[in-house]
Design a protein around this motif. Structure first.
Motif, PDB file in Angstrom:
ATOM      1  N   TYR A 299      33.721  21.725  37.916  1.00 43.65           N
ATOM      2  CA  TYR A 299      34.454  20.961  38.917  1.00 43.65           C
ATOM      3  C   TYR A 299      35.953  21.076  38.653  1.00 43.65           C
ATOM      4  O   TYR A 299      36.380  21.242  37.523  1.00 43.65           O
ATOM      5  N   ASP A 300      36.738  20.957  39.718  1.00 42.97           N
ATOM      6  CA  ASP A 300      38.185  21.126  39.607  1.00 42.97           C
ATOM      7  C   ASP A 300      38.946  19.814  39.500  1.00 42.97           C
ATOM      8  O   ASP A 300      39.978  19.729  38.855  1.00 42.97           O
ATOM      9  N   ASP A 301      38.463  18.777  40.162  1.00 43.29           N
ATOM     10  CA  ASP A 301      39.215  17.530  40.186  1.00 43.29           C
ATOM     11  C   ASP A 301      38.277  16.379  40.522  1.00 43.29           C
ATOM     12  O   ASP A 301      37.094  16.593  40.820  1.00 43.29           O
ATOM     13  N   LYS A 302      38.820  15.162  40.498  1.00 43.92           N
ATOM     14  CA  LYS A 302      38.009  13.974  40.721  1.00 43.92           C
ATOM     15  C   LYS A 302      38.882  12.815  41.162  1.00 43.92           C
ATOM     16  O   LYS A 302      40.105  12.871  41.092  1.00 43.92           O
ATOM     17  N   ILE A 303      38.220  11.764  41.615  1.00 38.23           N
ATOM     18  CA  ILE A 303      38.860  10.475  41.831  1.00 38.23           C
ATOM     19  C   ILE A 303      37.987   9.452  41.118  1.00 38.23           C
ATOM     20  O   ILE A 303      36.759   9.514  41.209  1.00 38.23           O
TER      21      ILE A 303
END
Length: 139
Positions: free
Chosen positions: A44-48
């Motif tokens: 995965y590249d990013d998250k919140i």
């Protein structure tokens, strides 16, 4: 020292990939887990992430970045978003949006708008785990 950092990252990624609880579209972390805001998840590249103060848990929704429609040498990046975008677009939640368009924000609650500078403007209402994680609303 570099070996130690790599070892720590590997151990963190093993912890993340094994035994993480799920709440609909989110991974759930306790306060004893590694800081979810700083954690990486392989693939995965990013998250919140948000913390639900009623249960004290952290809820994180992960995504991979959509490929921008321009060549790599024309890609732009912002300081708040790990996903690349092109002039005339912006990126939110891993998805590319055209300048001037409005769309649901990655937090599942707010409305976002793509400014011509590539910045994503948001309505800034607080989200919650139900909206972020795509849980059904109970009536």
């Amino acid at each position: 020292m570099k070996f130690l950092r790599v070892l720590i990252l590997v151990l963190l990624s093993l912890h993340i990939s094994e035994g993480i609880d799920r709440y609909y579209d989110c991974d759930v972390y306790t306060t004893s887990d590694p800081n979810p805001y700083l954690t990486l998840k392989p693939g995965y590249d990013d998250k919140i992430c948000i913390q639900d103060f009623s249960d004290g848990l952290f809820y994180c929704k992960w995504w991979t970045c959509q490929a921008p429609p321009c060549s790599r040498d024309q890609e732009l990046r912002s300081s708040y978003n790990k996903c690349p975008y092109c002039e005339g677009t912006c990126s939110n939640g891993g998805e590319i949006h055209d300048v001037g368009t409005s769309f649901p924000c990655a937090d599942g609650y707010n409305t976002c708008r793509c400014a011509k500078t590539g910045v994503v403007m948001t309505s800034y209402a607080m989200t919650n785990k139900v909206a972020l994680c795509g849980a059904p609303i109970e009536i």
